[in-house]
Design an enzyme around this catalytic site. Structure first.
Site, PDB file in Angstrom:
ATOM      1  CE1 TYR A 145      -3.931   2.220   0.641  1.00 52.07           C
ATOM      2  CE2 TYR A 145      -2.568   3.219   2.341  1.00 52.07           C
ATOM      3  CZ  TYR A 145      -3.689   3.235   1.539  1.00 52.07           C
ATOM      4  OH  TYR A 145      -4.575   4.275   1.637  1.00 52.07           O
ATOM      5  CB  ILE A 180     -10.207   9.632   7.169  1.00 54.98           C
ATOM      6  CG1 ILE A 180      -8.991  10.461   6.689  1.00 54.98           C
ATOM      7  CG2 ILE A 180     -11.496  10.421   7.042  1.00 54.98           C
ATOM      8  CD1 ILE A 180      -8.721  11.721   7.482  1.00 54.98           C
TER       9      ILE A 180
END
Length: 239
Positions: A145, A180
Site C-alpha cells: 500500500y 480518517i
C-alpha cells in the site's frame, strides 16, 4: 457554487471518501459521475453512478468516452479508488502485491492517460490523486500500500509537468489523508483508534468531509496557482 457548470469524475465514489467528495462537488454546482464497482450508497442530485473496475484499461477508456459524449467535457478527475491487503512484507504473496498495485497505481494511470490529454486540449482542468500519510512516511505491514501511495505522489508531480505544457492550465495535485473515520476504521478497536488520535497534533482522527473539503479546494479555481503539490490532511500526524 465553486464548481458551477463543472463536470467531475470521481472513482471509488460509491462510499467513504469518494462519496463525500461526490456529494460536496454536486452541492457546489458540479455534475458528478461517481464510478465504483459497487452501487452508490446514497442519493444526491447531479451525481450519476457508473460501474467501473479501474484495473480494466478498456473500461476506463469507455467511461472517459461516455462522460465526454454525455456531458461534453471533464473538468475534474479524482483518482480515489483504492484497496489494502495488509501484511508484513514476508507474508505478502504475489496476489496481494499485484492486486494493490493494479487498483491503487495502475487504476490511477488507466484513467489519467485519457483525461489528462483531454484537459490539456481544453486548456484547463484539475486532477486530484488520493495518496496517504503512509505513502509519505511508510508503515509497518503496509509495504504494498505504501509503495502505491508513494507512487501516486510521483505520478502527480510528473503529470503536473506533462499536462501544463503548451500553456494549458491543467493542475495535478495529491492529497495525503491521515487516519480518517470511514467505515473501515469503524471496525478497528477503540484502543487502537485512541492510539492513532494521540499520534496527531490535533488529538483526534479526521472526518471524511474534511478530506472532501480539501479536494473541493484543489478542484476549484481558488487553487489556480497550486500544482505538483501534495496536501497532507492528517491532523499533524507522524507515523
Amino acid at each position: 457554487m465553486r464548481l458551477k457548470d463543472k463536470v467531475c469524475l470521481v472513482t471509488g465514489g460509491a462510499n467513504g471518501l469518494g462519496a463525500e467528495m461526490a456529494k460536496l462537488f454536486a452541492k457546489e454546482g458540479a455534475q458528478v459521475v461517481a464510478a465504483d464497482m459497487s452501487d452508490l450508497t446514497y442519493e444526491a442530485s447531479n451525481v450519476e453512478g457508473y460501474k467501473l473496475n479501474v484495473t480494466d484499461s478498456g473500461a476506463c477508456k469507455e467511461i472517459f468516452d461516455y462522460v465526454v459524449e454525455k456531458y461534453g467535457k471533464i473538468d475534474v478527475l479524482v483518482n480515489n479508488a483504492g484497496i489494502t491487503r495488509d501484511a508484513l512484507t514476508h507474508k505478502i504473496d504475489d496476489e496481494m502485491w499485484d492486486l494493490v498495485m493494479d487498483v491503487n497505481l495502475k487504476g490511477v494511470f488507466n484513467l489519467t492517460k485519457h483525461v489528462g490529454p483531454h484537459m490539456m486540449q481544453n486548456g484547463a482542468g484539475s486532477i486530484i490523486n488520493i495518496s496517504s500519510v503512509v505513502g509519505e512516511y511508510g508503515n509497518i505491514g503496509q509495504a504494498n500500500y505504501a509503495a502505491t501511495k508513494a507512487g501516486v505522489i510521483g505520478l502527480s508531480k510528473t503529470w503536473a509537468k506533462e499536462y501544463a505544457r503548451k500553456g494549458a492550465a491543467v493542475r495535478v495535485n495529491a492529497i495525503a489523508p491521515g487516519y480518517i473515520m470511514t467505515d473501515i476504521l469503524k471496525t478497528v478497536p477503540q484502543d487502537l483508534l485512541d492510539k492513532f488520535a494521540k499520534m496527531t497534533m490535533m488529538g483526534r482522527l479526521g472526518q471524511p468531509e474534511e478530506i472532501a473539503k480539501a479536494a473541493l479546494f484543489l478542484a476549484s479555481d481558488e487553487a489556480s496557482y497550486i500544482t505538483g503539490h501534495t496536501l497532507s490532511v492528517n491532523g499533524g500526524m507522524r507515523l
